[in-house]
Design an enzyme around this catalytic site. Structure first.
Site, PDB file in Angstrom:
ATOM      1  CD  GLU A 183      40.846  42.982  80.795  1.00  0.00           C
ATOM      2  OE1 GLU A 183      39.915  43.716  80.466  1.00  0.00           O
ATOM      3  OE2 GLU A 183      40.921  42.441  81.923  1.00  0.00           O
ATOM      4  CB  THR A 219      45.044  40.779  76.465  1.00  0.00           C
ATOM      5  OG1 THR A 219      44.462  40.848  77.771  1.00  0.00           O
ATOM      6  CG2 THR A 219      44.171  41.601  75.532  1.00  0.00           C
ATOM      7  CG  ASP A 267      55.251  41.323  78.532  1.00  0.00           C
ATOM      8  OD1 ASP A 267      55.422  41.389  79.767  1.00  0.00           O
ATOM      9  OD2 ASP A 267      54.215  40.852  78.022  1.00  0.00           O
ATOM     10  CE1 TYR A 290      45.506  46.506  76.429  1.00  0.00           C
ATOM     11  CE2 TYR A 290      44.116  44.858  77.469  1.00  0.00           C
ATOM     12  CZ  TYR A 290      45.328  45.236  76.944  1.00  0.00           C
ATOM     13  OH  TYR A 290      46.383  44.346  76.930  1.00  0.00           O
ATOM     14  CB  THR A 323      60.527  51.246  76.592  1.00  0.00           C
ATOM     15  OG1 THR A 323      59.236  51.514  76.013  1.00  0.00           O
ATOM     16  CG2 THR A 323      61.603  51.826  75.700  1.00  0.00           C
ATOM     17  CE  LYS A 380      46.765  44.686  73.432  1.00  0.00           C
ATOM     18  NZ  LYS A 380      48.102  44.333  72.973  1.00  0.00           N
TER      19      LYS A 380
HETATM   20  P1  NAP Z   1      53.677  47.836  79.107  1.00  0.00           P
HETATM   21  O1  NAP Z   1      54.684  47.617  80.179  1.00  0.00           O
HETATM   22  O2  NAP Z   1      52.605  48.823  79.298  1.00  0.00           O
HETATM   23  O3  NAP Z   1      54.493  48.204  77.761  1.00  0.00           O
HETATM   24  C1  NAP Z   1      53.847  48.694  76.643  1.00  0.00           C
HETATM   25  C2  NAP Z   1      54.891  49.131  75.633  1.00  0.00           C
HETATM   26  O4  NAP Z   1      54.230  49.730  74.497  1.00  0.00           O
HETATM   27  C3  NAP Z   1      55.862  50.204  76.144  1.00  0.00           C
HETATM   28  O5  NAP Z   1      57.142  49.967  75.599  1.00  0.00           O
HETATM   29  C4  NAP Z   1      55.271  51.483  75.576  1.00  0.00           C
HETATM   30  O6  NAP Z   1      56.201  52.538  75.458  1.00  0.00           O
HETATM   31  C5  NAP Z   1      54.850  50.970  74.216  1.00  0.00           C
HETATM   32  N1  NAP Z   1      53.937  51.879  73.532  1.00  0.00           N
HETATM   33  C6  NAP Z   1      52.837  52.495  74.031  1.00  0.00           C
HETATM   34  N2  NAP Z   1      52.274  53.274  73.094  1.00  0.00           N
HETATM   35  C7  NAP Z   1      53.031  53.142  71.969  1.00  0.00           C
HETATM   36  C8  NAP Z   1      52.978  53.715  70.673  1.00  0.00           C
HETATM   37  N3  NAP Z   1      52.050  54.604  70.339  1.00  0.00           N
HETATM   38  N4  NAP Z   1      53.919  53.353  69.779  1.00  0.00           N
HETATM   39  C9  NAP Z   1      54.903  52.472  70.115  1.00  0.00           C
HETATM   40  N5  NAP Z   1      55.005  51.909  71.327  1.00  0.00           N
HETATM   41  C10 NAP Z   1      54.081  52.253  72.255  1.00  0.00           C
HETATM   42  O7  NAP Z   1      52.968  46.451  78.721  1.00  0.00           O
HETATM   43  P2  NAP Z   1      53.452  44.950  79.005  1.00  0.00           P
HETATM   44  O8  NAP Z   1      52.891  44.514  80.291  1.00  0.00           O
HETATM   45  O9  NAP Z   1      54.889  44.846  78.726  1.00  0.00           O
HETATM   46  O10 NAP Z   1      52.622  44.178  77.889  1.00  0.00           O
HETATM   47  C11 NAP Z   1      53.170  43.973  76.584  1.00  0.00           C
HETATM   48  C12 NAP Z   1      52.030  43.715  75.616  1.00  0.00           C
HETATM   49  O11 NAP Z   1      51.294  42.574  76.036  1.00  0.00           O
HETATM   50  C13 NAP Z   1      50.997  44.839  75.512  1.00  0.00           C
HETATM   51  O12 NAP Z   1      50.535  44.869  74.195  1.00  0.00           O
HETATM   52  C14 NAP Z   1      49.887  44.399  76.452  1.00  0.00           C
HETATM   53  O13 NAP Z   1      48.661  44.964  76.021  1.00  0.00           O
HETATM   54  C15 NAP Z   1      49.924  42.913  76.238  1.00  0.00           C
HETATM   55  N6  NAP Z   1      49.504  42.087  77.379  1.00  0.00           N
HETATM   56  C16 NAP Z   1      50.031  42.277  78.611  1.00  0.00           C
HETATM   57  C17 NAP Z   1      49.672  41.448  79.638  1.00  0.00           C
HETATM   58  C18 NAP Z   1      50.226  41.608  81.031  1.00  0.00           C
HETATM   59  O14 NAP Z   1      49.620  41.097  81.962  1.00  0.00           O
HETATM   60  N7  NAP Z   1      51.362  42.258  81.193  1.00  0.00           N
HETATM   61  C19 NAP Z   1      48.734  40.416  79.420  1.00  0.00           C
HETATM   62  C20 NAP Z   1      48.228  40.246  78.142  1.00  0.00           C
HETATM   63  C21 NAP Z   1      48.631  41.075  77.115  1.00  0.00           C
HETATM   64  P3  NAP Z   1      56.531  53.519  76.720  1.00  0.00           P
HETATM   65  O15 NAP Z   1      57.513  52.761  77.570  1.00  0.00           O
HETATM   66  O16 NAP Z   1      57.093  54.713  76.057  1.00  0.00           O
HETATM   67  O17 NAP Z   1      55.241  53.758  77.436  1.00  0.00           O
HETATM   68  N1  GDD Z   2      45.125  48.898  88.374  1.00  0.00           N
HETATM   69  C1  GDD Z   2      44.377  48.707  89.479  1.00  0.00           C
HETATM   70  N2  GDD Z   2      44.496  49.588  90.519  1.00  0.00           N
HETATM   71  N3  GDD Z   2      43.546  47.662  89.526  1.00  0.00           N
HETATM   72  C2  GDD Z   2      42.832  47.469  90.672  1.00  0.00           C
HETATM   73  C3  GDD Z   2      42.918  48.325  91.769  1.00  0.00           C
HETATM   74  C4  GDD Z   2      43.789  49.452  91.677  1.00  0.00           C
HETATM   75  O1  GDD Z   2      43.916  50.255  92.581  1.00  0.00           O
HETATM   76  N4  GDD Z   2      42.103  47.858  92.723  1.00  0.00           N
HETATM   77  C5  GDD Z   2      41.523  46.758  92.271  1.00  0.00           C
HETATM   78  N5  GDD Z   2      41.961  46.518  91.010  1.00  0.00           N
HETATM   79  C6  GDD Z   2      41.516  45.397  90.154  1.00  0.00           C
HETATM   80  C7  GDD Z   2      41.025  45.817  88.768  1.00  0.00           C
HETATM   81  O2  GDD Z   2      39.676  46.286  88.856  1.00  0.00           O
HETATM   82  C8  GDD Z   2      41.172  44.495  88.018  1.00  0.00           C
HETATM   83  O3  GDD Z   2      40.057  43.686  88.245  1.00  0.00           O
HETATM   84  C9  GDD Z   2      42.386  43.836  88.684  1.00  0.00           C
HETATM   85  O4  GDD Z   2      42.634  44.565  89.887  1.00  0.00           O
HETATM   86  C10 GDD Z   2      43.652  43.823  87.846  1.00  0.00           C
HETATM   87  O5  GDD Z   2      43.909  45.132  87.389  1.00  0.00           O
HETATM   88  P1  GDD Z   2      45.273  45.500  86.656  1.00  0.00           P
HETATM   89  O6  GDD Z   2      46.419  45.071  87.474  1.00  0.00           O
HETATM   90  O7  GDD Z   2      45.168  46.931  86.258  1.00  0.00           O
HETATM   91  O8  GDD Z   2      45.273  44.528  85.393  1.00  0.00           O
HETATM   92  P2  GDD Z   2      44.125  44.169  84.328  1.00  0.00           P
HETATM   93  O9  GDD Z   2      43.707  42.753  84.626  1.00  0.00           O
HETATM   94  O10 GDD Z   2      43.090  45.194  84.260  1.00  0.00           O
HETATM   95  O11 GDD Z   2      44.937  44.219  82.965  1.00  0.00           O
HETATM   96  C11 GDD Z   2      46.237  43.643  82.857  1.00  0.00           C
HETATM   97  O12 GDD Z   2      46.122  42.310  82.433  1.00  0.00           O
HETATM   98  C12 GDD Z   2      45.576  42.143  81.112  1.00  0.00           C
HETATM   99  C13 GDD Z   2      45.514  40.622  80.841  1.00  0.00           C
HETATM  100  O13 GDD Z   2      44.342  40.093  81.383  1.00  0.00           O
HETATM  101  C14 GDD Z   2      47.039  44.510  81.865  1.00  0.00           C
HETATM  102  O14 GDD Z   2      48.381  44.080  81.887  1.00  0.00           O
HETATM  103  C15 GDD Z   2      46.521  44.361  80.462  1.00  0.00           C
HETATM  104  O15 GDD Z   2      47.400  45.020  79.553  1.00  0.00           O
HETATM  105  C16 GDD Z   2      46.464  42.857  80.116  1.00  0.00           C
HETATM  106  O16 GDD Z   2      45.991  42.653  78.805  1.00  0.00           O
END
Ligand code: NAP
Ligand code: GDD
Length: 344
Positions: free
Chosen positions: A135, A133, A15, A157, A12, A161
């Site tokens: 991160e 990630t 990704d 987080y 959901t 990971k």
């Molecule tokens: P997202 O939009 O936050 O989606 C996370 C998914 O995990 C949602 O379907 C959520 O369900 C589900 N989930 C949360 N808690 C759960 C639980 N207890 N049991 C089963 N499912 C659960 O994240 P995304 O951006 O698609 O990212 C996908 C994956 O890649 C994550 O593992 C994230 O940490 C990792 N990642 C993301 C990025 C990025 O920039 N997007 C980068 C690096 C790694 P609900 O819809 O019910 O909340």
């Molecule tokens: N969310 C958020 N909200 N971030 C902010 C804001 C705000 O109002 N203002 C500044 N930021 C800065 C955060 O401090 C961070 O440095 C940057 O914007 C990106 O924040 P996010 O978009 O929340 O993403 P993230 O980099 O912390 O994490 C995302 O990317 C990771 C991969 O590097 C998430 O998708 C993680 O799940 C993922 O692993």
């Protein structure tokens, strides 16, 4: 020919939705695991369900990464060829508020899937993808991050990971499971969660432009991120599972921008002329046309520790997986804006 079966945890999420469509277009049967919520949480995949071309090949089951029995039963029931673990409490700042839960879902959740594969004796039947990630690099001081860069996570987080990463490596080495870690840098899209900074900025600026909102409040404007498009990144998840041998790969664009630069790019495309004034927490953006302040900084959006800089060197993926990102940051912003305008 028998269709391949993919099981997606986190179906959901952003990704999960892109990956489902990608795999369905590759003629997979896709089974997704959704968790129970008090209101419906399938908005991102409703269009798949409604699409007659996909419908019979796409099925959802209830399950949860905190619940071993549901994981075991669903793997047994669906007999997947590939498992993608995209499920996570994925918000870095929120992980400081719910550290134990983040570790439980992101860290132990991954172990639960691997343990189910092992205990069912499916190690030769199934391939496993773990959503790692950038991160995990956290505060590492390197100009570029690649597969050899040491981890130095800077949030619950990131730490959770790292556990998931190493347990995936460990199960690969100990039990010969085909398991890969994709170490993905930030990737965004129109269906990005609303509290991530890119979506928040674009949604906020469009609402301000159309008079629905007065100001946008942000945190640290000077962190740098390597932003790509989720559509490009789900393709490479699949590619990792199509190789002869399992391995780990970093995935990103190799370009990095500050949050302020992202705001400037988005504002320009939306048609704002903005001017920045002030410093630190007092820094603000003014709409030059009417002299109104439209962006301010608030302490509550700063993290206890920040990851200041992320920039990927994805040479390994380029060479071995023949993968490079296709969508530029400007095009990503454009797509996010178009979507927002349609859905305002
Ligand atoms: P997202 O939009 O936050 O989606 C996370 C998914 O995990 C949602 O379907 C959520 O369900 C589900 N989930 C949360 N808690 C759960 C639980 N207890 N049991 C089963 N499912 C659960 O994240 P995304 O951006 O698609 O990212 C996908 C994956 O890649 C994550 O593992 C994230 O940490 C990792 N990642 C993301 C990025 C990025 O920039 N997007 C980068 C690096 C790694 P609900 O819809 O019910 O909340
Ligand atoms: N969310 C958020 N909200 N971030 C902010 C804001 C705000 O109002 N203002 C500044 N930021 C800065 C955060 O401090 C961070 O440095 C940057 O914007 C990106 O924040 P996010 O978009 O929340 O993403 P993230 O980099 O912390 O994490 C995302 O990317 C990771 C991969 O590097 C998430 O998708 C993680 O799940 C993922 O692993």
């Amino acid at each position: 020919m028998k269709k391949k079966i993919a099981l997606i945890f986190g179906v959901t999420g952003q990704d999960g939705a892109y990956l489902s469509k990608f795999l369905l277009n590759k003629n997979y049967k896709v089974y997704g695991i959704k968790r129970r919520s008090s209101i419906i949480n399938t908005q991102r995949i409703d269009d798949i369900y409604k699409d007659i071309n996909y419908k019979s090949n796409f099925l959802l089951f209830y399950g949860d990464l905190t619940d071993s029995s549901s994981i075991l039963n669903l793997i047994k029931k669906t007999k997947p060829d590939e498992i993608y673990n995209l499920g996570a409490q994925s918000h870095v700042q929120v992980s400081f508020e719910v550290p134990e839960y983040s570790a439980e879902v992101n860290g132990l959740g991954t172990l639960r899937i691997l343990e189910a594969i092992r205990s069912l004796n499916y190690q030769k039947k199934v391939k496993f993808y773990q959503a790692g990630t950038s991160e995990m690099f956290g505060r590492t001081k390197e100009k570029f991050h690649n597969e050899k860069t040491p981890f130095y996570p800077a949030s619950p987080y990131g730490v959770s990971k790292c556990f998931a990463h190493w347990i995936t490596v460990n199960y690969r080495e100990a039990y010969d499971i085909y398991a890969c870690n994709g170490i993905l840098f930030n990737h965004e899209s129109p269906i990005r969660g609303e509290t991530f900074v890119t979506k928040k900025i674009i949604q906020g600026l469009i609402r301000i432009k159309d008079g629905y909102q007065k100001k946008l409040f942000l945190g640290n404007l000077y962190a740098k991120r390597d932003w790509g498009h989720a559509r490009d990144y789900v393709e490479v998840m699949w590619k990792m599972l199509q190789q002869k041998k399992p391995d780990d790969y970093v995935i990103g664009t190799g370009k990095t921008f500050t949050i302020k630069e992202f705001v400037n790019k988005a504002a320009k495309q939306i048609g704002f002329k903005i001017k920045w004034v002030g410093k630190g927490i007092g820094e603000k953006a003014i709409n030059v046309e009417n002299k109104k302040i439209i962006i301010e900084c608030r302490k509550r959006y700063f993290r206890p520790v920040e990851v200041d800089y992320l920039k990927c060197n994805a040479q390994k993926a380029k060479k071995l997986l023949k993968w490079s990102p296709k969508i530029s940051l400007d095009n990503l912003i454009n797509e996010m804006i178009e979507y927002e305008l349609q859905h305002l």
